[in-house]
Design an enzyme around this catalytic site. Sequence first.
Site, PDB file in Angstrom:
ATOM      1  CB  ALA A 175     112.210  25.643  28.199  1.00 15.73           C
TER       2      ALA A 175
ATOM      3  N   GLY B 163     107.172  24.975  30.936  1.00 14.66           N
ATOM      4  CA  GLY B 163     105.754  24.601  30.792  1.00 14.66           C
ATOM      5  C   GLY B 163     105.562  23.144  30.424  1.00 14.66           C
TER       6      GLY B 163
ATOM      7  NE  ARG C 238      96.452  23.631  24.398  1.00 14.85           N
ATOM      8  CZ  ARG C 238      96.521  24.783  23.745  1.00 14.85           C
ATOM      9  NH1 ARG C 238      95.892  24.931  22.595  1.00 14.85           N
ATOM     10  NH2 ARG C 238      97.231  25.788  24.234  1.00 14.85           N
TER      11      ARG C 238
ATOM     12  N   GLY D 224     103.927  31.159  36.344  1.00 17.43           N
ATOM     13  CA  GLY D 224     103.786  32.231  35.360  1.00 17.43           C
ATOM     14  C   GLY D 224     105.121  32.641  34.759  1.00 17.43           C
TER      15      GLY D 224
ATOM     16  N   GLY E 128     111.037  28.524  24.710  1.00 19.23           N
ATOM     17  CA  GLY E 128     111.531  27.230  24.231  1.00 19.23           C
ATOM     18  C   GLY E 128     110.621  26.529  23.247  1.00 19.23           C
TER      19      GLY E 128
ATOM     20  CG  ASN F 258     103.673  39.806  24.579  1.00 25.00           C
ATOM     21  OD1 ASN F 258     104.753  40.084  24.068  1.00 25.00           O
ATOM     22  ND2 ASN F 258     103.556  39.198  25.758  1.00 25.00           N
TER      23      ASN F 258
ATOM     24  CE1 TYR G   5     128.019  -5.503   4.462  1.00 27.01           C
ATOM     25  CE2 TYR G   5     129.097  -7.599   4.908  1.00 27.01           C
ATOM     26  CZ  TYR G   5     128.829  -6.292   5.263  1.00 27.01           C
ATOM     27  OH  TYR G   5     129.370  -5.757   6.397  1.00 27.01           O
TER      28      TYR G   5
ATOM     29  CE1 TYR H 261     130.893 -10.026  14.437  1.00 28.19           C
ATOM     30  CE2 TYR H 261     128.769 -10.885  13.720  1.00 28.19           C
ATOM     31  CZ  TYR H 261     129.583 -10.385  14.724  1.00 28.19           C
ATOM     32  OH  TYR H 261     129.101 -10.244  15.992  1.00 28.19           O
TER      33      TYR H 261
ATOM     34  NE  ARG I  80     133.719 -23.254 -10.988  1.00 29.78           N
ATOM     35  CZ  ARG I  80     133.809 -22.336 -11.939  1.00 29.78           C
ATOM     36  NH1 ARG I  80     133.529 -21.064 -11.668  1.00 29.78           N
ATOM     37  NH2 ARG I  80     134.170 -22.655 -13.141  1.00 29.78           N
TER      38      ARG I  80
HETATM   39  C1  UD1 Z   1     102.320  34.356  27.035  1.00 23.17           C
HETATM   40  C2  UD1 Z   1     102.209  35.862  27.284  1.00 23.17           C
HETATM   41  C3  UD1 Z   1     101.243  36.455  26.261  1.00 23.17           C
HETATM   42  C4  UD1 Z   1     101.716  36.143  24.854  1.00 23.17           C
HETATM   43  C5  UD1 Z   1     101.869  34.645  24.677  1.00 23.17           C
HETATM   44  C6  UD1 Z   1     102.486  34.333  23.344  1.00 23.17           C
HETATM   45  C7  UD1 Z   1     102.474  36.237  29.677  1.00 23.17           C
HETATM   46  C8  UD1 Z   1     101.803  36.468  30.967  1.00 23.17           C
HETATM   47  N1  UD1 Z   1     101.705  36.087  28.614  1.00 23.17           N
HETATM   48  O1  UD1 Z   1     101.053  33.798  27.304  1.00 23.17           O
HETATM   49  O2  UD1 Z   1     101.161  37.879  26.438  1.00 23.17           O
HETATM   50  O3  UD1 Z   1     100.776  36.665  23.912  1.00 23.17           O
HETATM   51  O4  UD1 Z   1     102.738  34.107  25.695  1.00 23.17           O
HETATM   52  O5  UD1 Z   1     102.466  32.937  23.134  1.00 23.17           O
HETATM   53  O6  UD1 Z   1     103.682  36.194  29.626  1.00 23.17           O
HETATM   54  N2  UD1 Z   1     106.616  29.207  31.055  1.00 23.17           N
HETATM   55  C9  UD1 Z   1     107.490  28.832  32.045  1.00 23.17           C
HETATM   56  N3  UD1 Z   1     107.080  28.887  33.340  1.00 23.17           N
HETATM   57  C10 UD1 Z   1     105.839  29.311  33.697  1.00 23.17           C
HETATM   58  C11 UD1 Z   1     104.958  29.692  32.673  1.00 23.17           C
HETATM   59  C12 UD1 Z   1     105.364  29.647  31.355  1.00 23.17           C
HETATM   60  O7  UD1 Z   1     108.624  28.446  31.781  1.00 23.17           O
HETATM   61  O8  UD1 Z   1     105.555  29.332  34.886  1.00 23.17           O
HETATM   62  C13 UD1 Z   1     107.071  29.148  29.660  1.00 23.17           C
HETATM   63  C14 UD1 Z   1     106.299  28.141  28.848  1.00 23.17           C
HETATM   64  O9  UD1 Z   1     106.948  26.883  28.842  1.00 23.17           O
HETATM   65  C15 UD1 Z   1     106.313  28.771  27.452  1.00 23.17           C
HETATM   66  C16 UD1 Z   1     106.341  30.261  27.748  1.00 23.17           C
HETATM   67  O10 UD1 Z   1     106.809  30.392  29.067  1.00 23.17           O
HETATM   68  O11 UD1 Z   1     107.456  28.429  26.723  1.00 23.17           O
HETATM   69  C17 UD1 Z   1     104.999  30.922  27.601  1.00 23.17           C
HETATM   70  O12 UD1 Z   1     104.094  30.307  28.460  1.00 23.17           O
HETATM   71  P1  UD1 Z   1     102.579  30.132  28.085  1.00 23.17           P
HETATM   72  O13 UD1 Z   1     101.869  29.495  29.184  1.00 23.17           O
HETATM   73  O14 UD1 Z   1     102.464  29.519  26.736  1.00 23.17           O
HETATM   74  O15 UD1 Z   1     102.136  31.671  28.004  1.00 23.17           O
HETATM   75  P2  UD1 Z   1     100.751  32.215  27.532  1.00 23.17           P
HETATM   76  O16 UD1 Z   1      99.796  32.126  28.657  1.00 23.17           O
HETATM   77  O17 UD1 Z   1     100.377  31.618  26.261  1.00 23.17           O
END
Ligand code: UD1
Length: 455
Positions: free
Chosen positions: A9, A11, A15, A78, A100, A166, A363, A384, A437
Site C-alpha cells: 500500500a 504507491g 491518477r 517496485g 491495498g 496476474n 424538538y 439548553y 400564558r
Molecule cells: C502489478 C504486477 C502485475 C499485475 C498488476 C495487477 C508487478 C511487478 N506487477 O503491476 O503483474 O498484473 O500489479 O494490478 O508486481 N506498491 C508498493 N510499492 C512499490 C510498488 C507498488 O507498495 O514500490 C504497491 C502499490 O501501492 C499497489 C501494488 O503494490 O497497491 C501494485 O503496484 P502497481 O504499481 O499498481 O503494480 P503494477 O505495475 O500495476
Amino acid sequence: MSLDIVILAAGQGTRMRSSLPKVLHPVAGNSMLGHVIHSARQLQPQGIHVVIGHGAELVQARLAGDDLNFVMQDKQLGTGHALAQALPALSADTVLVLYGDVPLIEVPTLQRLLAKASEQQLGLLTVTLEDPTGYGRIVRDAHGQVTAIVEHKDANEAQKSIREGNTGILALPGARLADWMGRLSNNNAQGEYYLTDVIAMAVADGLLVATEQPDDPMEVQGANDRRQLAELERHYQLREARRLMAQGVTLRDPARFDVRGEVTVGRDVLIDINVILEGKVVIEDDVQIGPNCVIKDCTLRKGAVIKANSHLEGAVMGEGSDAGPFARLRPGTVLDAKAHVGNFVELKNAHLGEGAKAGHLSYLGDAEIGARTNIGAGTITCNYDGANKFKTVMGEDVFIGSNSALVAPVEIKAGATTAAGSTITQCVEAGELAVARSRQRNVSGWKRPEKIKKP
Ligand code: UD1
Ligand code: CA
C-alpha cells in the site's frame, strides 16, 4: 500452517488527483485499505504487515490497530522491493500478498488460493480478461505449467496476446522468501524490482506454481482513478443488495440503495428507493423503510415503519413504532413499542414510552416521556441554557398542549395537562392542568392604522 499477510500500500496513485493517499479513498464508506484489512483479519493470520510509503503518516493514523504492523517503504522501487521491506517481520510458513487498492477480494477466494500453497508450491491468483493491457502475463509451458510472469511493458508480441493476467495476489512459502528477494534485480523495462520475478525463480528451484481464479473478476479489480473507484462502489453495492435480497428483503430498486457499514436483516423487510444505511444497522422482520431515508447506527425492531425523507442516527425504534415523513431521530433516541413520531419532529437523547405520540413540528431533547403521553404540535423542550443541558421528565398519559415550551429542568407528572401556548417552568403535579400564558384581552372599537394614500 501458519500465515503472514503482507498488504502492499505504498504507491502514490497519481491518477486519483488527490491529496488523500490512494488506499484511503473510500468504497462503501470504508477506505480501500480498510476493506483489505477486514478480509485479511478473517483469515486469522499470525501477522498483518502493511507496507506504506506515500502519505504513510495519514494511512497509519487512520487505520492503526493492535494487530497491524506498519512497514515503511521510503522509495517505491517496485512490488518486490515492497515485500522485501516486510521480510524481517515475517516468520510464517506461508506469506500471502494482497494489494491495498484491490478492496473487493473475497475471503473464500483467498482460502482457495491458500489451500494451494505449500513448501513446494506457490499459489497464484490469475484472471482471464478480454483486454489484459497493463497486466503481467502468465506464461505457461506446453504442459500448461506456469513458468514465469512477464510484465506488459517487458512482453513480446506473442506474450502480449496471452489473456491470462496476474492479479498480483499470491501465496508464497515463507522459508524461500529471503533467498528470492535477495536475487531480484531491476534490470527491466521499468527499472523496478518486480515481485513477479519470483515465479521463474521458484520454477527454477523445482517448485510448482498452482493457479486459482476469483469467481468474479471485480474481486481483483484495483482502483487507479476515480472512475474505477466508482465502478468498485457500484459493484460493491450491487453485491450487498443481492445479499440482503437473498435474506428476505424487498428492495424496490437494488440500483438505488447503498450500504456503508454492516447491516443485519430479518425477513419481509421492505426498502424503498434511495435509502442509505450506514454504520451498524439492525433491521428486524417486517420493517418498512420509505424512500430517501438515511439510517446510521440504528436498531429497528419488528414491524417498525420509517416514512419518506427521514434521517436517523443512533436511534432504537421499538416494535410497531413509526417515524416520519421528515422525522429526525438523533443519537440517544429510543422509541418504545407503538410510539409515533410524525413530520418535522426532532428527537435527541429522548425516550418515548409505549404508544407515546409526537405528531408534528417538535424538538424533544434530553427528555423522558411516559407511555401514551401525547405531545402537541409545536412543542419544544428548552433543554439548553447556553452552557448546560437539562432534562424534561413526563409521566404516563400526559397531554402537552400545542406550542408548549417546556423549560428544563422540569417535570410533568402522570395524567397532567398543559394548556396550549404555555411556557412551563415549574413542576406540574399528577392530574393537574397547567396554564402558563397571558390571558386574552379583547379591545373593542380598535382602529387599524391606515396607509396614507400618496397624491
Ligand atoms: C502489478 C504486477 C502485475 C499485475 C498488476 C495487477 C508487478 C511487478 N506487477 O503491476 O503483474 O498484473 O500489479 O494490478 O508486481 N506498491 C508498493 N510499492 C512499490 C510498488 C507498488 O507498495 O514500490 C504497491 C502499490 O501501492 C499497489 C501494488 O503494490 O497497491 C501494485 O503496484 P502497481 O504499481 O499498481 O503494480 P503494477 O505495475 O500495476
Ligand atoms: Ca496497478
